[in-house]
Design a protein around this motif. Structure first.
Motif, mmCIF file in Angstrom:
data_model
loop_
_atom_site.group_PDB
_atom_site.id
_atom_site.type_symbol
_atom_site.label_atom_id
_atom_site.label_comp_id
_atom_site.label_asym_id
_atom_site.label_seq_id
_atom_site.Cartn_x
_atom_site.Cartn_y
_atom_site.Cartn_z
ATOM 1 N N TYR B 36 -31.901 19.427 -46.199
ATOM 2 C CA TYR B 36 -31.660 20.604 -45.385
ATOM 3 C C TYR B 36 -30.166 20.730 -45.131
ATOM 4 C CZ TYR B 36 -36.638 21.051 -44.217
ATOM 5 O OH TYR B 36 -38.003 21.234 -44.276
ATOM 6 N N GLN B 38 -27.527 22.468 -42.392
ATOM 7 C CA GLN B 38 -27.505 23.023 -41.040
ATOM 8 C C GLN B 38 -26.081 23.405 -40.676
ATOM 9 O OE1 GLN B 38 -28.961 20.470 -37.868
ATOM 10 N NE2 GLN B 38 -29.527 22.232 -36.614
ATOM 11 N N ARG B 41 -24.669 25.463 -34.827
ATOM 12 C CA ARG B 41 -25.417 26.348 -33.934
ATOM 13 C C ARG B 41 -26.500 27.151 -34.656
ATOM 14 N NH1 ARG B 41 -23.032 26.223 -29.039
ATOM 15 N NH2 ARG B 41 -20.922 25.394 -28.983
ATOM 16 N N LYS B 42 -27.005 26.607 -35.765
ATOM 17 C CA LYS B 42 -28.094 27.228 -36.508
ATOM 18 C C LYS B 42 -29.200 26.198 -36.740
ATOM 19 C CE LYS B 42 -25.890 31.144 -37.365
ATOM 20 N NZ LYS B 42 -26.344 32.448 -36.800
ATOM 21 N N GLY B 43 -30.395 26.675 -37.091
ATOM 22 C CA GLY B 43 -31.470 25.771 -37.452
ATOM 23 C C GLY B 43 -31.289 25.242 -38.861
ATOM 24 N N PRO B 44 -31.930 24.122 -39.198
ATOM 25 C CA PRO B 44 -31.846 23.581 -40.560
ATOM 26 C C PRO B 44 -32.451 24.552 -41.575
ATOM 27 C CG PRO B 44 -32.715 21.949 -39.021
ATOM 28 C CD PRO B 44 -32.712 23.251 -38.303
ATOM 29 N N LEU B 46 -33.827 24.853 -45.520
ATOM 30 C CA LEU B 46 -34.278 24.050 -46.650
ATOM 31 C C LEU B 46 -33.427 24.361 -47.876
ATOM 32 C CD1 LEU B 46 -36.352 22.035 -47.756
ATOM 33 C CD2 LEU B 46 -37.803 23.995 -48.330
ATOM 34 N N TYR B 49 -36.019 20.627 -52.577
ATOM 35 C CA TYR B 49 -37.328 20.001 -52.356
ATOM 36 C C TYR B 49 -37.729 19.295 -53.641
ATOM 37 C CZ TYR B 49 -42.433 19.892 -52.056
ATOM 38 O OH TYR B 49 -43.742 19.507 -52.077
ATOM 39 N N LEU B 88 -29.011 17.193 -43.890
ATOM 40 C CA LEU B 88 -30.056 16.299 -43.409
ATOM 41 C C LEU B 88 -31.026 16.004 -44.550
ATOM 42 C CD1 LEU B 88 -30.666 18.573 -40.388
ATOM 43 C CD2 LEU B 88 -30.126 16.204 -40.022
ATOM 44 N N SER B 92 -41.601 12.769 -46.411
ATOM 45 C CA SER B 92 -42.926 12.574 -45.845
ATOM 46 C C SER B 92 -43.825 11.954 -46.894
ATOM 47 C CB SER B 92 -43.517 13.896 -45.338
ATOM 48 O OG SER B 92 -43.890 14.718 -46.416
ATOM 49 N N PHE B 99 -42.701 14.589 -40.928
ATOM 50 C CA PHE B 99 -41.440 14.467 -41.628
ATOM 51 C C PHE B 99 -40.586 13.432 -40.915
ATOM 52 C CE2 PHE B 99 -40.537 18.535 -44.216
ATOM 53 C CZ PHE B 99 -41.810 18.536 -44.717
ATOM 54 N N PHE B 101 -36.611 12.357 -40.635
ATOM 55 C CA PHE B 101 -35.292 12.903 -40.912
ATOM 56 C C PHE B 101 -34.225 11.831 -40.805
ATOM 57 C CE2 PHE B 101 -35.775 17.497 -41.155
ATOM 58 C CZ PHE B 101 -37.043 17.683 -40.637
ATOM 59 N N GLY B 102 -33.180 11.971 -41.636
ATOM 60 C CA GLY B 102 -31.958 11.219 -41.425
ATOM 61 C C GLY B 102 -31.172 11.846 -40.288
ATOM 62 N N THR B 103 -30.113 11.182 -39.867
ATOM 63 C CA THR B 103 -29.302 11.675 -38.754
ATOM 64 C C THR B 103 -28.373 12.799 -39.171
ATOM 65 O OG1 THR B 103 -27.733 9.905 -39.175
ATOM 66 C CG2 THR B 103 -29.360 9.536 -37.450
#
Lengths: 115, 111
Positions: B36, B38, B41-44, B46, B49, B88, B92, B99, B101-103
């Motif tokens: 992902y 990011q 100030r936004k969402g992740p 995709l 995959y 990120l 899974s 899921f 996630f990494g940091t």
């Protein structure tokens, strides 16, 4: 993919109050998820919200603190109750479109600051 | 031991460089691997995959999965300032499962 919106985008709240975050999806989805993202940490799953059943909470998260509603296949809410400064974080909803793939799509997030 | 380990960076590269981002994991049951992006100030969002092992290419981005080493990578060729973001990794075990996630790795591409 899916278009996901969240309200509010940000808020500053007083200790002891509650905030309800809304998540709206532009298509019907079975699986919705709520995450918390704290600075320098990975996304942490709070709960899975499937329509027609009770939300499933991950270890460390309880329904009294984070009640969730899932009234239909396009909408969910997460309430952060009796807030403390430790609840300051970004809260994100995501959806799994189902099928054979295993992809999650995220909303823009709600940035919460608790004073 | 964390399920997923990711070097947080920050990583700073000149425009046009090849960027390599990596994650390691401990759970051999993981089969689905995602990257992902990011922005602040936004969402992740995709980005890539991959199912099981192998490579997947999409434009300037290549995702690699080495299940024998429990190691995944994301390569960005001809990096652009617009690639500046946090990346990120996520994985899974089965569909609909949790899921991990990494940091996240913070990347800055300098013009």
């Amino acid at each position: 993919s899916a278009v996901i919106s969240q309200k509010p985008s940000r808020d500053i709240c007083q200790r002891g109050t509650s905030l309800t975050i809304q998540c709206q999806v532009d298509s019907q989805v079975t699986m919705m998820f709520w995450y918390r993202q704290q600075p320098g940490q990975s996304l942490t799953l709070i709960a899975t919200a499937n329509q027609g059943s009770e939300a499933t909470y991950e270890s460390g998260f309880v329904i009294d603190k984070f009640p969730i509603s899932r009234p239909n296949l396009t909408f969910s809410t997460l309430t952060v109750s009796n807030m403390s400064p430790e609840d300051s974080s970004i809260y994100l909803c995501s959806v799994d479109l189902g099928g054979r793939s295993n992809e999650q799509f995220f909303g823009p997030g709600t940035r919460l600051t608790v004073l | 031991q964390k399920e997923v380990e990711q070097d947080p960076g920050p990583l700073s590269v000149p425009e046009g460089a090849i960027v390599s981002l990596n994650c390691t994991y401990s759970n051999s049951a993981f089969q689905y691997f995602m990257w992902y992006r990011q922005y602040s100030r936004k969402g992740p969002e995709l980005l890539m995959y991959t199912y099981s092992s192998g490579n997947k290419e999409d434009g300037r981005f290549t995702a690699q999965v080495d299940k024998s080493s429990k190691y995944i990578s994301l390569f960005i060729r001809d990096s652009q300032p617009s690639d500046s973001a946090t990346y990120l990794c996520a994985m899974s075990a089965i569909t609909g499962n949790q899921f991990y996630f990494g940091t996240g790795t913070s990347l800055t591409v300098i013009p």
